[in-house]
Write a protein that holds these residues in place. Structure first.
Motif, mmCIF file in Angstrom:
data_model
loop_
_atom_site.group_PDB
_atom_site.id
_atom_site.type_symbol
_atom_site.label_atom_id
_atom_site.label_comp_id
_atom_site.label_asym_id
_atom_site.label_seq_id
_atom_site.Cartn_x
_atom_site.Cartn_y
_atom_site.Cartn_z
ATOM 1 N N ASP A 32 -8.838 0.393 2.818
ATOM 2 C CA ASP A 32 -9.033 0.094 1.405
ATOM 3 C C ASP A 32 -9.764 -1.246 1.301
ATOM 4 O O ASP A 32 -9.467 -2.189 2.033
ATOM 5 C CB ASP A 32 -7.674 0.021 0.705
ATOM 6 C CG ASP A 32 -7.798 -0.080 -0.808
ATOM 7 O OD1 ASP A 32 -8.354 -1.085 -1.291
ATOM 8 O OD2 ASP A 32 -7.315 0.819 -1.505
ATOM 9 N N ASN A 35 -7.698 -4.390 1.156
ATOM 10 C CA ASN A 35 -6.877 -4.807 2.289
ATOM 11 C C ASN A 35 -7.315 -6.179 2.794
ATOM 12 O O ASN A 35 -8.495 -6.415 3.038
ATOM 13 C CB ASN A 35 -7.008 -3.825 3.453
ATOM 14 C CG ASN A 35 -6.126 -2.603 3.296
ATOM 15 O OD1 ASN A 35 -5.383 -2.477 2.327
ATOM 16 N ND2 ASN A 35 -6.201 -1.696 4.257
ATOM 17 N N GLY A 39 -2.836 -6.520 4.014
ATOM 18 C CA GLY A 39 -2.843 -5.598 2.886
ATOM 19 C C GLY A 39 -2.999 -6.341 1.565
ATOM 20 O O GLY A 39 -3.622 -7.393 1.503
ATOM 21 N N ARG A 145 1.120 -3.671 0.352
ATOM 22 C CA ARG A 145 0.596 -2.359 0.765
ATOM 23 C C ARG A 145 -0.642 -2.517 1.635
ATOM 24 O O ARG A 145 -1.525 -3.324 1.348
ATOM 25 C CB ARG A 145 0.249 -1.505 -0.454
ATOM 26 C CG ARG A 145 -0.594 -0.260 -0.155
ATOM 27 C CD ARG A 145 -0.647 0.689 -1.323
ATOM 28 N NE ARG A 145 0.636 1.365 -1.485
ATOM 29 C CZ ARG A 145 0.878 2.280 -2.437
ATOM 30 N NH1 ARG A 145 -0.064 2.581 -3.314
ATOM 31 N NH2 ARG A 145 2.063 2.852 -2.513
ATOM 32 N N ALA A 147 -3.559 0.111 3.010
ATOM 33 C CA ALA A 147 -3.993 1.468 2.699
ATOM 34 C C ALA A 147 -5.226 1.869 3.499
ATOM 35 O O ALA A 147 -6.101 1.042 3.765
ATOM 36 C CB ALA A 147 -4.291 1.593 1.206
ATOM 37 N N ARG A 156 -5.183 9.580 1.350
ATOM 38 C CA ARG A 156 -4.809 8.165 1.483
ATOM 39 C C ARG A 156 -3.524 8.076 2.289
ATOM 40 O O ARG A 156 -2.588 8.847 2.064
ATOM 41 C CB ARG A 156 -4.571 7.506 0.125
ATOM 42 C CG ARG A 156 -5.823 7.157 -0.638
ATOM 43 C CD ARG A 156 -5.509 6.590 -2.006
ATOM 44 N NE ARG A 156 -4.771 5.337 -1.944
ATOM 45 C CZ ARG A 156 -5.333 4.130 -1.873
ATOM 46 N NH1 ARG A 156 -6.639 4.012 -1.833
ATOM 47 N NH2 ARG A 156 -4.598 3.040 -1.850
ATOM 48 N N THR A 158 -0.733 5.098 3.198
ATOM 49 C CA THR A 158 -0.362 3.727 2.846
ATOM 50 C C THR A 158 0.920 3.325 3.553
ATOM 51 O O THR A 158 1.784 4.160 3.832
ATOM 52 C CB THR A 158 -0.184 3.567 1.325
ATOM 53 O OG1 THR A 158 0.860 4.447 0.866
ATOM 54 C CG2 THR A 158 -1.475 3.905 0.594
ATOM 55 N N ASP A 160 3.911 0.523 2.890
ATOM 56 C CA ASP A 160 4.477 -0.437 1.936
ATOM 57 C C ASP A 160 5.644 -1.172 2.580
ATOM 58 O O ASP A 160 6.550 -0.548 3.132
ATOM 59 C CB ASP A 160 4.969 0.281 0.676
ATOM 60 C CG ASP A 160 3.846 0.992 -0.059
ATOM 61 O OD1 ASP A 160 2.675 0.606 0.141
ATOM 62 O OD2 ASP A 160 4.131 1.933 -0.823
#
Length: 231
Positions: A32, A35, A39, A145, A147, A156, A158, A160
């Motif tokens: 992502d 990130n 993250g 997060r 991702a 996706r 992820t 967390d």
């Protein structure tokens, strides 16, 4: 307004495994764009009815249910996303609408009339539901997060971690919220989200996790100071 229809699988894993699988994914999926090294932050304010019907429907495993929340990615942000997640069987529909900070703050105070100034039908739908069923803020959940994205089937994955919450303040723009952990700091939630089918190498990743699929709800975990039931 954004709208996403997908399936979701969730797994409770430890931090060491989360880092291991994230490293593996970095070679086959793109990260992502938000990130950083660790993250990015997500903070959500969940609403529920006067009788907490959304909470109890989730605990009871009702097949058709929903959650309504405001979400930000930085307390200094000048906007918030109003989101509704609706679940029916294996399918999840998520709709979201960008609100100004002022309108989000009014919603936190229980005033939903600003939604009527938005042209999207979703805003009017939320206004009707939240007024008719007396929705009010219930808890703020914050977590970190990381991702990974695969454009094929809108996939996706992820991870967390550092999931904390508060039920004593509902100002999601407050930079100094007093929050408590709702999950062991050595644990993480891995979520796999996709539309249609999973690519074989993502399926293999899930098999390698070697954990049973769980219904891990951050909202339910965050409500433990009010209720003793956990998922």
């Amino acid at each position: 307004m954004n709208q996403v229809l997908r399936q979701e699988k969730k797994f409770l894993i430890n931090i060491a495994d989360a880092k291991f699988f994230a490293h593996r994914l970095s070679g086959i999926m793109r990260e992502d764009s938000h990130n950083g090294a660790d993250g990015y932050m997500i903070r959500s304010l969940y609403f529920d009815t006067k009788g907490d019907s959304d909470y109890f429907e989730k605990v009871a495993g009702v097949e058709v249910r929903k959650k309504i929340r405001l979400r930000i990615y930085d307390p200094k942000a000048d906007f918030a996303m109003l989101e509704m997640k609706q679940k029916q069987g294996e399918q999840q529909l998520k709709r979201s609408l960008r609100l100004t900070k002022d309108d989000a703050l009014k919603m936190i105070d229980g005033n939903y009339t600003p939604l009527l100034s938005y042209r999207e039908k979703f805003a009017a739908e939320c206004f009707g539901i939240m007024n008719a069923r007396l929705y009010r803020p219930r808890t703020i959940v914050e977590y970190n997060r990381k991702a990974f994205i695969l454009d094929m089937n809108s996939t996706r994955v992820t991870f967390d971690s550092r999931i904390v919450a508060t039920e004593t303040s509902f100002d999601i723009f407050d930079e100094k919220l007093n929050m408590f952990p709702v999950l062991d700091l050595y644990d993480a939630v891995m979520e796999v989200k996709y539309n249609g089918f999973l690519m074989s190498y993502v399926k293999q990743l899930i098999n390698d996790v070697n954990k049973s699929e769980l219904s891990v709800s951050k909202y339910i975990l965050a409500r433990h100071s009010s209720y003793s039931t956990h998922i």
